[in-house]
Design an enzyme around this catalytic site. Sequence first.
Site, PDB file in Angstrom:
ATOM      1  N   GLU A  32       0.392  -1.396  -0.194  1.00 20.93           N
ATOM      2  CA  GLU A  32       0.261   0.287   0.011  1.00 20.93           C
ATOM      3  C   GLU A  32       1.065   1.376   0.243  1.00 20.93           C
ATOM      4  O   GLU A  32       0.392   2.415  -0.309  1.00 20.93           O
ATOM      5  CB  GLU A  32      -0.867   0.345   1.151  1.00 20.93           C
ATOM      6  CG  GLU A  32      -1.959  -0.889   1.267  1.00 20.93           C
ATOM      7  CD  GLU A  32      -1.463  -2.540   1.625  1.00 20.93           C
ATOM      8  OE1 GLU A  32      -0.644  -2.408   2.016  1.00 20.93           O
ATOM      9  OE2 GLU A  32      -2.455  -3.121   1.523  1.00 20.93           O
ATOM     10  N   PHE A  75     -10.282  -7.811  16.024  1.00 16.08           N
ATOM     11  CA  PHE A  75      -9.184  -8.017  14.946  1.00 16.08           C
ATOM     12  C   PHE A  75      -8.598  -6.510  14.183  1.00 16.08           C
ATOM     13  O   PHE A  75      -9.544  -6.529  13.790  1.00 16.08           O
ATOM     14  CB  PHE A  75      -9.010  -9.302  14.461  1.00 16.08           C
ATOM     15  CG  PHE A  75      -8.771  -9.356  13.256  1.00 16.08           C
ATOM     16  CD1 PHE A  75      -7.616 -10.142  13.468  1.00 16.08           C
ATOM     17  CD2 PHE A  75      -9.677  -9.371  11.612  1.00 16.08           C
ATOM     18  CE1 PHE A  75      -6.563 -10.353  12.627  1.00 16.08           C
ATOM     19  CE2 PHE A  75      -8.317 -10.541  10.791  1.00 16.08           C
ATOM     20  CZ  PHE A  75      -7.422 -10.112  11.016  1.00 16.08           C
ATOM     21  N   GLN A  76      -7.847  -6.733  13.685  1.00 12.89           N
ATOM     22  CA  GLN A  76      -7.077  -5.497  12.572  1.00 12.89           C
ATOM     23  C   GLN A  76      -7.657  -3.627  13.595  1.00 12.89           C
ATOM     24  O   GLN A  76      -7.812  -3.143  12.650  1.00 12.89           O
ATOM     25  CB  GLN A  76      -7.272  -5.892  11.462  1.00 12.89           C
ATOM     26  CG  GLN A  76      -6.913  -6.829  11.400  1.00 12.89           C
ATOM     27  CD  GLN A  76      -7.270  -6.767   9.585  1.00 12.89           C
ATOM     28  OE1 GLN A  76      -8.401  -6.771   9.333  1.00 12.89           O
ATOM     29  NE2 GLN A  76      -6.285  -7.406   8.879  1.00 12.89           N
ATOM     30  N   VAL A  78      15.364   8.773  -2.839  1.00 13.28           N
ATOM     31  CA  VAL A  78      16.314   9.319  -1.897  1.00 13.28           C
ATOM     32  C   VAL A  78      17.639   8.788  -1.605  1.00 13.28           C
ATOM     33  O   VAL A  78      17.950   7.409  -1.425  1.00 13.28           O
ATOM     34  CB  VAL A  78      15.813   9.666  -0.298  1.00 13.28           C
ATOM     35  CG1 VAL A  78      16.268   9.973   1.253  1.00 13.28           C
ATOM     36  CG2 VAL A  78      14.275  10.662  -0.767  1.00 13.28           C
ATOM     37  N   PHE A  83      24.809   7.094   0.722  1.00 12.44           N
ATOM     38  CA  PHE A  83      24.512   8.507   1.316  1.00 12.44           C
ATOM     39  C   PHE A  83      24.768   8.839   2.936  1.00 12.44           C
ATOM     40  O   PHE A  83      25.831   9.820   2.971  1.00 12.44           O
ATOM     41  CB  PHE A  83      23.246   9.318   0.748  1.00 12.44           C
ATOM     42  CG  PHE A  83      22.684  10.804   1.811  1.00 12.44           C
ATOM     43  CD1 PHE A  83      23.169  11.386   0.501  1.00 12.44           C
ATOM     44  CD2 PHE A  83      22.165  10.726   2.801  1.00 12.44           C
ATOM     45  CE1 PHE A  83      23.354  12.764   0.073  1.00 12.44           C
ATOM     46  CE2 PHE A  83      21.721  12.649   2.774  1.00 12.44           C
ATOM     47  CZ  PHE A  83      22.436  13.341   1.797  1.00 12.44           C
TER      48      PHE A  83
HETATM   49  C1  LIG Z   1      12.499   5.143   5.026  1.00 10.47           C
HETATM   50  C2  LIG Z   1      14.231   5.721   5.338  1.00 10.47           C
HETATM   51  N1  LIG Z   1      14.819   5.161   5.940  1.00 10.47           N
HETATM   52  C3  LIG Z   1      15.816   5.259   6.305  1.00 10.47           C
HETATM   53  C4  LIG Z   1      16.383   6.672   5.860  1.00 10.47           C
HETATM   54  C5  LIG Z   1      17.523   7.506   5.686  1.00 10.47           C
HETATM   55  N2  LIG Z   1      18.267   7.763   4.962  1.00 10.47           N
HETATM   56  C6  LIG Z   1      18.655   8.425   4.033  1.00 10.47           C
HETATM   57  S1  LIG Z   1      19.162   8.232   2.376  1.00 10.47           S
HETATM   58  C7  LIG Z   1      19.696   6.457   2.309  1.00 10.47           C
HETATM   59  C8  LIG Z   1      20.858   5.334   2.208  1.00 10.47           C
HETATM   60  C9  LIG Z   1      20.351   5.093   0.608  1.00 10.47           C
HETATM   61  O1  LIG Z   1      20.606   4.397   0.262  1.00 10.47           O
HETATM   62  P1  LIG Z   1      20.479   3.717  -1.621  1.00 10.47           P
HETATM   63  O2  LIG Z   1      19.010   3.787  -1.240  1.00 10.47           O
HETATM   64  O3  LIG Z   1      21.561   2.157  -1.501  1.00 10.47           O
HETATM   65  O4  LIG Z   1      20.512   4.777  -2.003  1.00 10.47           O
HETATM   66  P2  LIG Z   1      22.289   4.947  -2.020  1.00 10.47           P
HETATM   67  O5  LIG Z   1      22.578   6.559  -1.207  1.00 10.47           O
HETATM   68  O6  LIG Z   1      23.369   3.940  -1.591  1.00 10.47           O
HETATM   69  O7  LIG Z   1      22.557   5.682  -3.956  1.00 10.47           O
HETATM   70  C10 LIG Z   1      19.012   5.933   4.487  1.00 10.47           C
HETATM   71  C11 LIG Z   1      19.210   4.867   4.844  1.00 10.47           C
HETATM   72  C12 LIG Z   1      15.135   7.352   4.711  1.00 10.47           C
HETATM   73  N3  LIG Z   1      15.296   8.679   4.029  1.00 10.47           N
HETATM   74  N4  LIG Z   1      14.206   6.798   4.814  1.00 10.47           N
END
Ligand SMILES: Cc1ncc(C[n+]2csc(CCOP(=O)(O)OP(=O)(O)O)c2C)c(N)n1
Length: 578
Positions: free
Chosen positions: A50, A112-113, A386, A471
Site C-alpha cells: 500500500e 481484530f485489526q 532519496v 548516502f
Molecule cells: C524510509 C527511510 N529509511 C531511512 C532513511 C535514511 N536514509 C536516507 S538515504 C539512505 C541510504 C539510501 O541508500 P540507497 O538507496 O542504496 O542509495 P545510495 O545512497 O546508496 O545511492 C538512508 C538509510 C530514509 N531517508 N528513509
Amino acid sequence: MTKTVADQFAETLAAAGVKRIYGIVGDSLNGLTDALRRQGKIEWVHVRHEEVAAFAAGAEAHLTGELAVCAGSCGPGNLHLINGLFDCHRSRVPVLGIAAQIPSAEMGAGYFQETHPEALFKECSHYCELVSGANQMPRILEIAIRQAVGNRGVSVVAIPGDVLLRLASDAPVPKSQSLVPGHAVLMPPRADVDRLATLLNGDGRVTLLCGSGCQGAHDQVVALADRLKAPIVHAFRGKEHIEWDNPFDVGMTGLIGFSSGYYAMIDCDVLLMLGTDFPYRQFYPRGAGVRVAQIDMRPEQIGRRVPVDLGVVGDVRATLDVLIPLIKDKGDRGHLDQATQHYRKARKDLDRLASETTSKRLIHPQQIAKAINDHAAEDAVFTCDVGLPTVWAARYLAMNGKRRLIGSFWHGSMANAMAQTIGAQAAFPGRQIISLSGDGGFTMLMGDFLSLVQLGLPVKVVVFNNSALGFIEIEQKSSGFIDFGTSFKNPNFAAMAEASGVRGIRLEDSADVEEGIKAALAHDGPVLVDAVVSRMVLPIPPAITAEMAKGFTLYMVKAVLDGRASDLVDLARTNLWA
Ligand SMILES: Cc1ncc(C[n+]2csc(CCOP(=O)(O)OP(=O)(O)O)c2C)c(N)n1
Ligand SMILES: [Mg+2]
C-alpha cells in the site's frame, strides 16, 4: 438494483474526474471494489504494497495536478499507506486516501485489526474523517475531495466495510464543477509590490532563490532576473520549473548543490526568495547588511527559515506580472557575470566526474546519471530515490520545460522512486518513465517490481548498485564516525529481473555504460539496469565546511586505528585520481 454507499462513493469519485485507484483489496474494501468493478469507469491498479499505492498516487497527482486516489483495507492495510501519504501531503499534491475500517459494531472494543485511521492520518492530511453512517455520504467524501484539491494535499476518508454496503442516502450526484473548482490566484496588496520594487531598485547585488512556487512563472522569473542582472539559484523543487532556457541559472545550493549556487546566495546584498521554503538555514546569507525579501502564497512560510525584511503574500507569477514593469534595468552585470562564470566552472568539474573511467572496477555513478540524461526522451519523467540518486539527479538531469522530475524532496523517504514510476506510467502510458533507484531504496519496496510486469508498465528502472546505504555511509564518515550498518550483499539484479519477466542489463565496466543505457531506454517494455557503481565516490568535497573537514579527519584517524586504512586508499583512488 438498489444503490449502496459504495456505489455512491464510486459515482462521486468519477464525478471528480478520478481515473484510477491504486491499492490492495481486503474484506472491508470489498463493497467498494465491487462497486468499482460494476461501474467500470475507474481502473483498479493492483499493487503489492500500500505504501507504493500512495507514492504512485502522489506521482500521478504531481504530474497532472489533479486528484489521485489510493486505498487500503482495515488496520494494517491502510496503515501501510501512511509513509506514502506523508510524502504526498508534504509535497502538496492532491491525493485522497481511502482507509477501510473494521465493522462499525466492533469499533472501540479492541477488535481484530482495529486501528483509528482518523487519528493516525491526522498529521499527514488536511482533512481526515470517519464515515459512520450512510447519511454522511456523499457529503464527507465531497469535502475530502475539495480539501485535497483546493488546499493541495492529502485527505483521508475512513469507512467501515459494512457502511459501504448499506443503502445509499437519497442525495444528488455532485457536479464536477462544484467538486473541483479552479484555483484562485492570490494577489498581494499593491503597497507591498511597490515596497518590493523600491528595495530591488536600490543599490546592491540581487540574487534570486526559486522554488516550486515558480511553477508556471518561468518567463516572469527570467525577465525579472534580466532587469536585475541577478543570478538564479534554485531549490530542488524549483529545478523542473526554472533551470531550462535560463541564462541566469547558477545551479543549486545546499548539501547536494554545488559551489556556484552556494556563493551566489551567500554573497549578495539582497536575496529575493520566490515560492520557496528552502529549509537549510546554514545556507542563507548571514552578513549584517544583507536584506531578504520573500514572495510566497502561504503567509505561514514567510520568514520561517531566515529573518526577512519584506514579506509579500501572493502567487509568484501574478506578483511578478505587476512587479516587473516597476523594476529599472540594472546596468552593472558584475555580480551576475561572476556567478555565471563560477557556474560554468562548477559545471565543467561536474561533467569531468561523469566521464568514462579507465578502470573496470570503478564505474562512477555520475557517469550513469549523465548517460541517462543524454539519452532520455525530450519529455521523459524522472523519479529519483532519496540518497545519492537524488544528488545525481540534481546535478546531471537537465530539465527543458517538458521533462518532469519527482522525488521525495520534502518527506525524504527512501524507496519512493520505483513506486512513483507506477503512478507516472499509469497516467502517461506513452511517455518514457525512468527511475533512478538506490539499491537500498529499490530493495525496500522491491515486491512492486513485479507490478511493472503485471500492470504492463514499460518503466526503465536504473539501480545504482553500490552495495551500500551510500548516502548515510558518507554522512557517517564526514561527521567523524566509522561507517556502520551500511553494507548490502546484493544479488545480480539483472538476473533477478530476467527471472521476473523484465529485461535485465548489468553494467560492470565503464566502457559499456553508454550502449547499455541507450539499449535500456530504447527497449519496448520494462527494463532494469543493474549499474554496479563505485561505493567510494564522495559527492560532497570533504572540506566544504570546517565542521565537515574536522569530521572527515576524525574518521580517517579512526579508520587507521581500526585497521581499515585500505578504505582510505580506495577513497583516495576513487576521488582523487580515478
Ligand atoms: C524510509 C527511510 N529509511 C531511512 C532513511 C535514511 N536514509 C536516507 S538515504 C539512505 C541510504 C539510501 O541508500 P540507497 O538507496 O542504496 O542509495 P545510495 O545512497 O546508496 O545511492 C538512508 C538509510 C530514509 N531517508 N528513509
Ligand atoms: Mg546504495
